[in-house]
Design a protein around this motif. Structure first.
Motif, PDB file in Angstrom:
ATOM      1  N   ILE A  15      29.312  48.660  37.879  1.00  0.00           N
ATOM      2  CA  ILE A  15      29.635  48.877  39.242  1.00  0.00           C
ATOM      3  C   ILE A  15      30.378  47.837  39.782  1.00  0.00           C
ATOM      4  O   ILE A  15      31.673  48.095  40.526  1.00  0.00           O
ATOM      5  CB  ILE A  15      28.390  49.385  40.103  1.00  0.00           C
ATOM      6  CG1 ILE A  15      27.931  50.581  39.629  1.00  0.00           C
ATOM      7  CG2 ILE A  15      28.765  49.496  41.614  1.00  0.00           C
ATOM      8  CD1 ILE A  15      26.419  50.902  40.238  1.00  0.00           C
ATOM      9  N   LEU A  16      29.992  46.407  39.834  1.00  0.00           N
ATOM     10  CA  LEU A  16      31.001  45.510  40.255  1.00  0.00           C
ATOM     11  C   LEU A  16      32.377  45.203  39.754  1.00  0.00           C
ATOM     12  O   LEU A  16      33.328  45.263  40.215  1.00  0.00           O
ATOM     13  CB  LEU A  16      30.202  44.227  40.078  1.00  0.00           C
ATOM     14  CG  LEU A  16      28.852  44.215  41.079  1.00  0.00           C
ATOM     15  CD1 LEU A  16      28.179  42.642  40.835  1.00  0.00           C
ATOM     16  CD2 LEU A  16      29.309  44.004  42.625  1.00  0.00           C
ATOM     17  N   GLY A  17      32.302  45.722  38.268  1.00  0.00           N
ATOM     18  CA  GLY A  17      33.571  45.662  37.430  1.00  0.00           C
ATOM     19  C   GLY A  17      34.370  46.591  37.833  1.00  0.00           C
ATOM     20  O   GLY A  17      35.577  46.457  38.003  1.00  0.00           O
ATOM     21  N   LEU A  18      33.739  47.893  38.032  1.00  0.00           N
ATOM     22  CA  LEU A  18      34.576  49.276  38.443  1.00  0.00           C
ATOM     23  C   LEU A  18      35.319  49.061  39.925  1.00  0.00           C
ATOM     24  O   LEU A  18      36.200  49.147  40.044  1.00  0.00           O
ATOM     25  CB  LEU A  18      33.656  50.222  38.461  1.00  0.00           C
ATOM     26  CG  LEU A  18      34.387  51.536  38.728  1.00  0.00           C
ATOM     27  CD1 LEU A  18      35.563  51.914  37.933  1.00  0.00           C
ATOM     28  CD2 LEU A  18      33.237  52.839  38.866  1.00  0.00           C
ATOM     29  N   SER A  19      34.461  48.178  40.699  1.00  0.00           N
ATOM     30  CA  SER A  19      35.063  47.974  42.198  1.00  0.00           C
ATOM     31  C   SER A  19      36.028  46.909  41.979  1.00  0.00           C
ATOM     32  O   SER A  19      37.184  47.312  42.806  1.00  0.00           O
ATOM     33  CB  SER A  19      33.762  47.377  42.919  1.00  0.00           C
ATOM     34  OG  SER A  19      32.604  48.373  42.992  1.00  0.00           O
ATOM     35  N   ARG A  20      35.953  46.048  41.215  1.00  0.00           N
ATOM     36  CA  ARG A  20      37.177  45.135  41.319  1.00  0.00           C
ATOM     37  C   ARG A  20      38.413  45.916  40.597  1.00  0.00           C
ATOM     38  O   ARG A  20      39.337  45.503  41.253  1.00  0.00           O
ATOM     39  CB  ARG A  20      36.781  43.713  40.126  1.00  0.00           C
ATOM     40  CG  ARG A  20      36.013  42.751  41.047  1.00  0.00           C
ATOM     41  CD  ARG A  20      35.919  41.555  40.099  1.00  0.00           C
ATOM     42  NE  ARG A  20      35.228  41.484  39.076  1.00  0.00           N
ATOM     43  CZ  ARG A  20      33.726  41.411  38.865  1.00  0.00           C
ATOM     44  NH1 ARG A  20      33.085  41.331  39.868  1.00  0.00           N
ATOM     45  NH2 ARG A  20      33.320  41.453  37.633  1.00  0.00           N
ATOM     46  N   ILE A  21      38.186  46.479  39.621  1.00  0.00           N
ATOM     47  CA  ILE A  21      39.362  47.314  39.164  1.00  0.00           C
ATOM     48  C   ILE A  21      40.055  48.111  39.922  1.00  0.00           C
ATOM     49  O   ILE A  21      41.272  48.032  40.198  1.00  0.00           O
ATOM     50  CB  ILE A  21      38.885  47.979  37.959  1.00  0.00           C
ATOM     51  CG1 ILE A  21      38.783  47.317  36.651  1.00  0.00           C
ATOM     52  CG2 ILE A  21      40.172  48.936  37.254  1.00  0.00           C
ATOM     53  CD1 ILE A  21      37.898  47.948  35.431  1.00  0.00           C
ATOM     54  N   GLU A  22      39.253  48.688  40.812  1.00  0.00           N
ATOM     55  CA  GLU A  22      39.806  49.894  41.626  1.00  0.00           C
ATOM     56  C   GLU A  22      40.306  49.210  42.891  1.00  0.00           C
ATOM     57  O   GLU A  22      41.547  49.920  43.484  1.00  0.00           O
ATOM     58  CB  GLU A  22      38.535  51.021  42.015  1.00  0.00           C
ATOM     59  CG  GLU A  22      38.202  51.821  40.953  1.00  0.00           C
ATOM     60  CD  GLU A  22      37.346  52.876  41.121  1.00  0.00           C
ATOM     61  OE1 GLU A  22      36.521  52.846  42.111  1.00  0.00           O
ATOM     62  OE2 GLU A  22      37.208  53.896  40.513  1.00  0.00           O
ATOM     63  N   ALA A  23      39.947  48.023  43.361  1.00  0.00           N
ATOM     64  CA  ALA A  23      40.451  47.497  44.369  1.00  0.00           C
ATOM     65  C   ALA A  23      41.687  46.476  44.085  1.00  0.00           C
ATOM     66  O   ALA A  23      42.481  46.084  44.764  1.00  0.00           O
ATOM     67  CB  ALA A  23      39.379  46.477  44.913  1.00  0.00           C
ATOM     68  N   GLY A  24      42.160  46.480  42.852  1.00  0.00           N
ATOM     69  CA  GLY A  24      43.315  45.724  42.191  1.00  0.00           C
ATOM     70  C   GLY A  24      43.130  44.294  42.088  1.00  0.00           C
ATOM     71  O   GLY A  24      43.867  43.534  42.380  1.00  0.00           O
ATOM     72  N   ARG A  25      41.687  43.964  42.214  1.00  0.00           N
ATOM     73  CA  ARG A  25      41.328  42.313  42.198  1.00  0.00           C
ATOM     74  C   ARG A  25      40.957  41.838  40.991  1.00  0.00           C
ATOM     75  O   ARG A  25      40.679  40.592  40.697  1.00  0.00           O
ATOM     76  CB  ARG A  25      40.040  42.305  43.043  1.00  0.00           C
ATOM     77  CG  ARG A  25      40.475  42.606  44.782  1.00  0.00           C
ATOM     78  CD  ARG A  25      39.985  41.654  45.519  1.00  0.00           C
ATOM     79  NE  ARG A  25      40.344  41.953  46.877  1.00  0.00           N
ATOM     80  CZ  ARG A  25      40.934  41.151  47.601  1.00  0.00           C
ATOM     81  NH1 ARG A  25      41.677  40.042  46.967  1.00  0.00           N
ATOM     82  NH2 ARG A  25      41.163  41.605  48.901  1.00  0.00           N
ATOM     83  N   LEU A  26      41.025  42.981  39.920  1.00  0.00           N
ATOM     84  CA  LEU A  26      40.776  42.306  38.600  1.00  0.00           C
ATOM     85  C   LEU A  26      42.087  41.804  37.985  1.00  0.00           C
ATOM     86  O   LEU A  26      42.863  42.622  37.793  1.00  0.00           O
ATOM     87  CB  LEU A  26      40.111  43.162  37.656  1.00  0.00           C
ATOM     88  CG  LEU A  26      39.558  42.849  36.279  1.00  0.00           C
ATOM     89  CD1 LEU A  26      38.382  42.006  36.323  1.00  0.00           C
ATOM     90  CD2 LEU A  26      39.615  43.740  35.363  1.00  0.00           C
ATOM     91  N   ARG A  27      42.183  40.278  37.862  1.00  0.00           N
ATOM     92  CA  ARG A  27      43.202  39.758  37.172  1.00  0.00           C
ATOM     93  C   ARG A  27      42.701  39.313  35.713  1.00  0.00           C
ATOM     94  O   ARG A  27      41.875  38.857  35.481  1.00  0.00           O
ATOM     95  CB  ARG A  27      43.618  38.553  37.786  1.00  0.00           C
ATOM     96  CG  ARG A  27      43.977  38.749  39.456  1.00  0.00           C
ATOM     97  CD  ARG A  27      45.272  39.625  39.458  1.00  0.00           C
ATOM     98  NE  ARG A  27      45.500  39.802  40.942  1.00  0.00           N
ATOM     99  CZ  ARG A  27      45.650  40.915  41.444  1.00  0.00           C
ATOM    100  NH1 ARG A  27      45.529  42.198  40.512  1.00  0.00           N
ATOM    101  NH2 ARG A  27      45.777  41.341  42.693  1.00  0.00           N
ATOM    102  N   LEU A  28      43.854  39.591  34.689  1.00  0.00           N
ATOM    103  CA  LEU A  28      43.766  39.255  33.410  1.00  0.00           C
ATOM    104  C   LEU A  28      44.070  37.776  33.218  1.00  0.00           C
ATOM    105  O   LEU A  28      44.952  37.333  34.170  1.00  0.00           O
ATOM    106  CB  LEU A  28      44.699  40.061  32.661  1.00  0.00           C
ATOM    107  CG  LEU A  28      44.386  41.437  32.533  1.00  0.00           C
ATOM    108  CD1 LEU A  28      45.418  42.096  31.574  1.00  0.00           C
ATOM    109  CD2 LEU A  28      43.088  41.802  32.024  1.00  0.00           C
ATOM    110  N   ASN A  29      43.298  37.206  32.140  1.00  0.00           N
ATOM    111  CA  ASN A  29      43.538  35.866  32.028  1.00  0.00           C
ATOM    112  C   ASN A  29      44.115  35.497  30.560  1.00  0.00           C
ATOM    113  O   ASN A  29      43.206  35.307  29.731  1.00  0.00           O
ATOM    114  CB  ASN A  29      42.500  34.848  32.334  1.00  0.00           C
ATOM    115  CG  ASN A  29      42.601  33.400  32.023  1.00  0.00           C
ATOM    116  OD1 ASN A  29      43.598  32.966  32.214  1.00  0.00           O
ATOM    117  ND2 ASN A  29      41.626  32.860  31.728  1.00  0.00           N
ATOM    118  N   PRO A  30      45.270  35.817  30.571  1.00  0.00           N
ATOM    119  CA  PRO A  30      45.930  35.913  28.861  1.00  0.00           C
ATOM    120  C   PRO A  30      45.847  34.531  28.621  1.00  0.00           C
ATOM    121  O   PRO A  30      46.542  33.552  29.253  1.00  0.00           O
ATOM    122  CB  PRO A  30      47.422  36.488  28.814  1.00  0.00           C
ATOM    123  CG  PRO A  30      47.846  36.502  30.354  1.00  0.00           C
ATOM    124  CD  PRO A  30      46.560  36.428  31.445  1.00  0.00           C
TER     125      PRO A  30
END
Length: 166
Positions: A15-30
């Motif tokens: 649920i927390l991961g989904l919330s970050r994704i949907e809020a556009g707050r999840l940033r990739l770290n390539p």
């Protein structure tokens, strides 16, 4: 109690991961990542549940893949752990295999990761649906107790963020 706590923690993390994704707050770290070590780590992590069911768990890496690639190791591991864990959960006997190879597309070479198992499979008409939020291939009570139906949805979102498709 431990299994229930782990299940609830998994649901909370989803649920927390989904919330970050949907809020556009999840940033990739390539960053450079050792592909073989990552794949071997996924297999090692899930070795005990596979062994408990008597399943053979293996990894296969195509010889032409480079030892190091650039990507978000944490997110890629999250996707692979979810997919391999699902294969283990829904495979009553036989084997689960994680394979890495190349797929040529237009003017570039892409990494293709495949999870194959000897389980019953998913009916073709349900394939799109299982990647939706809170969906499962079989909504019977037995299946509902195995997961929340968020894992594959999150995997699809993460893979899309990485520029791929699932």
């Amino acid at each position: 109690v431990l299994r229930s706590a782990e299940s609830l923690l998994g649901l909370l993390n989803d649920i927390l991961g989904l919330s970050r994704i949907e809020a556009g707050r999840l940033r990739l770290n390539p960053a450079p990542l050792p592909l073989r070590r990552l794949l071997d780590g996924v297999i090692a992590t899930l070795g005990a549940p596979a062994a408990d069911k008597g399943l053979t768990l293996s990894v296969e890496v195509a010889a032409d893949l480079p030892a190091w690639m650039v990507g978000d190791e944490l997110r890629l591991r999250q996707v692979l752990l979810n997919l391999v864990n699902n294969a283990i959960k829904f495979t009553p006997a036989g084997s689960v295999r994680l394979r890495a190879d190349r797929r040529e597309a237009a003017s570039q070479s892409l990494l293709r990761l495949t999870v194959t198992d000897t389980g019953p499979g998913i009916p073709a008409e349900q394939l799109d649906r299982i990647f939706e939020r809170f969906e499962q291939a079989d909504n019977s009570l037995t299946r509902c107790l195995v997961g929340s139906g968020l894992g594959l949805f999150i995997c699809r979102q993460l893979v899309a963020l990485m520029g791929g498709e699932i």
